[in-house]
Scaffold this motif. Structure first.
Motif, PDB file in Angstrom:
ATOM      1  N   SER A  47     -54.414 -89.504 -16.423  1.00  0.00           N
ATOM      2  CA  SER A  47     -53.481 -89.172 -17.507  1.00  0.00           C
ATOM      3  C   SER A  47     -53.998 -88.062 -18.411  1.00  0.00           C
ATOM      4  O   SER A  47     -53.312 -87.675 -19.359  1.00  0.00           O
ATOM      5  CB  SER A  47     -53.194 -90.419 -18.351  1.00  0.00           C
ATOM      6  OG  SER A  47     -54.386 -90.920 -18.933  1.00  0.00           O
ATOM      7  N   PHE A  48     -55.179 -87.556 -18.122  1.00  0.00           N
ATOM      8  CA  PHE A  48     -55.742 -86.484 -18.959  1.00  0.00           C
ATOM      9  C   PHE A  48     -55.975 -85.257 -18.091  1.00  0.00           C
ATOM     10  O   PHE A  48     -56.690 -85.330 -17.087  1.00  0.00           O
ATOM     11  CB  PHE A  48     -57.050 -86.928 -19.607  1.00  0.00           C
ATOM     12  CG  PHE A  48     -57.650 -85.880 -20.507  1.00  0.00           C
ATOM     13  CD1 PHE A  48     -57.109 -85.631 -21.762  1.00  0.00           C
ATOM     14  CD2 PHE A  48     -58.744 -85.133 -20.097  1.00  0.00           C
ATOM     15  CE1 PHE A  48     -57.645 -84.652 -22.585  1.00  0.00           C
ATOM     16  CE2 PHE A  48     -59.283 -84.158 -20.910  1.00  0.00           C
ATOM     17  CZ  PHE A  48     -58.732 -83.914 -22.164  1.00  0.00           C
ATOM     18  N   LYS A  49     -55.400 -84.140 -18.482  1.00  0.00           N
ATOM     19  CA  LYS A  49     -55.480 -82.919 -17.686  1.00  0.00           C
ATOM     20  C   LYS A  49     -56.214 -81.790 -18.397  1.00  0.00           C
ATOM     21  O   LYS A  49     -56.126 -80.637 -17.990  1.00  0.00           O
ATOM     22  CB  LYS A  49     -54.061 -82.444 -17.309  1.00  0.00           C
ATOM     23  CG  LYS A  49     -53.262 -83.465 -16.514  1.00  0.00           C
ATOM     24  CD  LYS A  49     -53.978 -83.857 -15.226  1.00  0.00           C
ATOM     25  CE  LYS A  49     -53.169 -84.868 -14.429  1.00  0.00           C
ATOM     26  NZ  LYS A  49     -53.901 -85.316 -13.214  1.00  0.00           N
ATOM     27  N   GLY A  50     -56.935 -82.125 -19.470  1.00  0.00           N
ATOM     28  CA  GLY A  50     -57.692 -81.112 -20.177  1.00  0.00           C
ATOM     29  C   GLY A  50     -59.123 -81.027 -19.679  1.00  0.00           C
ATOM     30  O   GLY A  50     -59.449 -81.486 -18.581  1.00  0.00           O
ATOM     31  N   ASN A  51     -59.988 -80.467 -20.497  1.00  0.00           N
ATOM     32  CA  ASN A  51     -61.407 -80.366 -20.177  1.00  0.00           C
ATOM     33  C   ASN A  51     -62.205 -81.365 -21.007  1.00  0.00           C
ATOM     34  O   ASN A  51     -61.661 -82.053 -21.866  1.00  0.00           O
ATOM     35  CB  ASN A  51     -61.915 -78.938 -20.415  1.00  0.00           C
ATOM     36  CG  ASN A  51     -61.395 -77.972 -19.366  1.00  0.00           C
ATOM     37  OD1 ASN A  51     -61.202 -78.338 -18.208  1.00  0.00           O
ATOM     38  ND2 ASN A  51     -61.162 -76.727 -19.763  1.00  0.00           N
ATOM     39  N   ASP A 106     -55.984 -77.886 -18.459  1.00  0.00           N
ATOM     40  CA  ASP A 106     -55.552 -77.238 -19.703  1.00  0.00           C
ATOM     41  C   ASP A 106     -56.771 -76.981 -20.593  1.00  0.00           C
ATOM     42  O   ASP A 106     -57.313 -77.911 -21.199  1.00  0.00           O
ATOM     43  CB  ASP A 106     -54.558 -78.159 -20.420  1.00  0.00           C
ATOM     44  CG  ASP A 106     -54.025 -77.549 -21.709  1.00  0.00           C
ATOM     45  OD1 ASP A 106     -54.422 -76.419 -22.044  1.00  0.00           O
ATOM     46  OD2 ASP A 106     -53.209 -78.213 -22.381  1.00  0.00           O
ATOM     47  N   PRO A 107     -57.209 -75.734 -20.734  1.00  0.00           N
ATOM     48  CA  PRO A 107     -58.403 -75.427 -21.539  1.00  0.00           C
ATOM     49  C   PRO A 107     -58.187 -75.583 -23.036  1.00  0.00           C
ATOM     50  O   PRO A 107     -59.141 -75.542 -23.808  1.00  0.00           O
ATOM     51  CB  PRO A 107     -58.714 -73.976 -21.173  1.00  0.00           C
ATOM     52  CG  PRO A 107     -57.404 -73.410 -20.763  1.00  0.00           C
ATOM     53  CD  PRO A 107     -56.645 -74.528 -20.099  1.00  0.00           C
ATOM     54  N   SER A 108     -56.933 -75.758 -23.482  1.00  0.00           N
ATOM     55  CA  SER A 108     -56.670 -75.917 -24.911  1.00  0.00           C
ATOM     56  C   SER A 108     -56.855 -77.356 -25.368  1.00  0.00           C
ATOM     57  O   SER A 108     -56.787 -77.647 -26.553  1.00  0.00           O
ATOM     58  CB  SER A 108     -55.239 -75.460 -25.238  1.00  0.00           C
ATOM     59  OG  SER A 108     -54.286 -76.360 -24.713  1.00  0.00           O
ATOM     60  N   LEU A 109     -57.104 -78.268 -24.432  1.00  0.00           N
ATOM     61  CA  LEU A 109     -57.262 -79.684 -24.728  1.00  0.00           C
ATOM     62  C   LEU A 109     -58.661 -80.122 -24.311  1.00  0.00           C
ATOM     63  O   LEU A 109     -59.052 -79.969 -23.154  1.00  0.00           O
ATOM     64  CB  LEU A 109     -56.208 -80.487 -23.968  1.00  0.00           C
ATOM     65  CG  LEU A 109     -56.006 -81.955 -24.322  1.00  0.00           C
ATOM     66  CD1 LEU A 109     -55.642 -82.111 -25.790  1.00  0.00           C
ATOM     67  CD2 LEU A 109     -54.921 -82.552 -23.438  1.00  0.00           C
ATOM     68  N   LEU A 110     -59.438 -80.645 -25.267  1.00  0.00           N
ATOM     69  CA  LEU A 110     -60.827 -81.008 -25.000  1.00  0.00           C
ATOM     70  C   LEU A 110     -61.081 -82.464 -25.370  1.00  0.00           C
ATOM     71  O   LEU A 110     -60.824 -82.873 -26.512  1.00  0.00           O
ATOM     72  CB  LEU A 110     -61.773 -80.103 -25.799  1.00  0.00           C
ATOM     73  CG  LEU A 110     -63.273 -80.249 -25.512  1.00  0.00           C
ATOM     74  CD1 LEU A 110     -63.602 -79.745 -24.106  1.00  0.00           C
ATOM     75  CD2 LEU A 110     -64.091 -79.483 -26.546  1.00  0.00           C
ATOM     76  N   CYS A 111     -61.579 -83.229 -24.428  1.00  0.00           N
ATOM     77  CA  CYS A 111     -61.888 -84.640 -24.655  1.00  0.00           C
ATOM     78  C   CYS A 111     -63.399 -84.811 -24.776  1.00  0.00           C
ATOM     79  O   CYS A 111     -64.150 -84.364 -23.905  1.00  0.00           O
ATOM     80  CB  CYS A 111     -61.360 -85.491 -23.497  1.00  0.00           C
ATOM     81  SG  CYS A 111     -61.678 -87.264 -23.655  1.00  0.00           S
TER      82      CYS A 111
END
Length: 207
Positions: free
Chosen positions: A103-107, A82-87
């Motif tokens: 548990s984290f599917k962002g970038n 998911d490119p809208s979520l950044l860690c």
């Protein structure tokens, strides 16, 4: 006439080279050097070759700044994320730990450090400009809607999270911070007072 190199010269340089590793002092470096030369010369040769190859081929991902042998790392190239979520994490090792939770599917964006004025580490040293560019340039046309601050809970990590969070919130970006408190399976009797206090402050409603 140039002085010929003696075995002790090479050994001394090897010991000094091993001291660049974190937590390795003179005695530990000496033990490592003696072990490699006495018991595992093939391993020493493989180590030297692997280090040389890594130094030559491993750079930084143009998107997330982590270590990568290609311009864009495998994680950033994965269109299932998911490119809208950044860690945001401090190091590649921290990124690996987050990934292992499944548990984290962002970038990600890897700072390669944390703000620490005493160590000469400021916003420039943690690639803050690159981070802003990463957030302000939509990936595949999708803007970042949430930034998760996953820096460590040290004084430096907290200062880093605060600085980044304040700047991003001023730009209207949703910023969240990973929670802290009692570890899974932990018993209150054995938890330190600081951790328990934070768990109480970060308490949430029971659904």
């Amino acid at each position: 006439m140039a002085r010929q190199e003696t075995p002790q010269d090479a050994l001394g340089r090897l010991i000094e080279a091993l001291r660049v590793l974190p937590g390795v002092g003179p005695k530990s470096a000496q033990r490592m050097a003696f072990y490699l030369l006495q018991h595992d010369r093939n391993g020493a040769a493989l180590l030297a070759q692997s280090l040389g190859e890594a130094v030559e081929t491993v750079g930084h991902c143009a998107c997330c700044n982590t270590f990568s042998e290609t311009p864009i790392c495998i994680t950033c190239s994965d269109d299932r994320r998911d490119p809208s979520l950044l860690c945001i994490v401090e190091t590649p090792a921290d990124q690996v730990m987050v990934e292992q939770t499944l548990s984290f599917k962002g970038n990600y964006f890897v700072l390669m450090g944390r703000i620490s004025p005493l160590d000469g580490m400021g916003p420039n040293e943690i690639h803050f400009d690159r981070l802003l560019n990463r957030i302000e340039a939509p990936t595949a046309g999708i803007a970042v809607r949430e930034v998760v601050l996953a820096t460590n809970f040290t004084s430096e990590g907290e200062a880093t999270a605060h600085y980044i969070g304040e700047v991003l919130k001023s730009k209207g970006i949703k910023v969240t911070r990973i929670a802290r408190g009692i570890p899974v399976g932990g018993e209150l009797e054995y938890v330190d007072a600081g951790t328990l206090a934070r768990a109480l402050m970060d308490r949430r409603s029971v659904s």
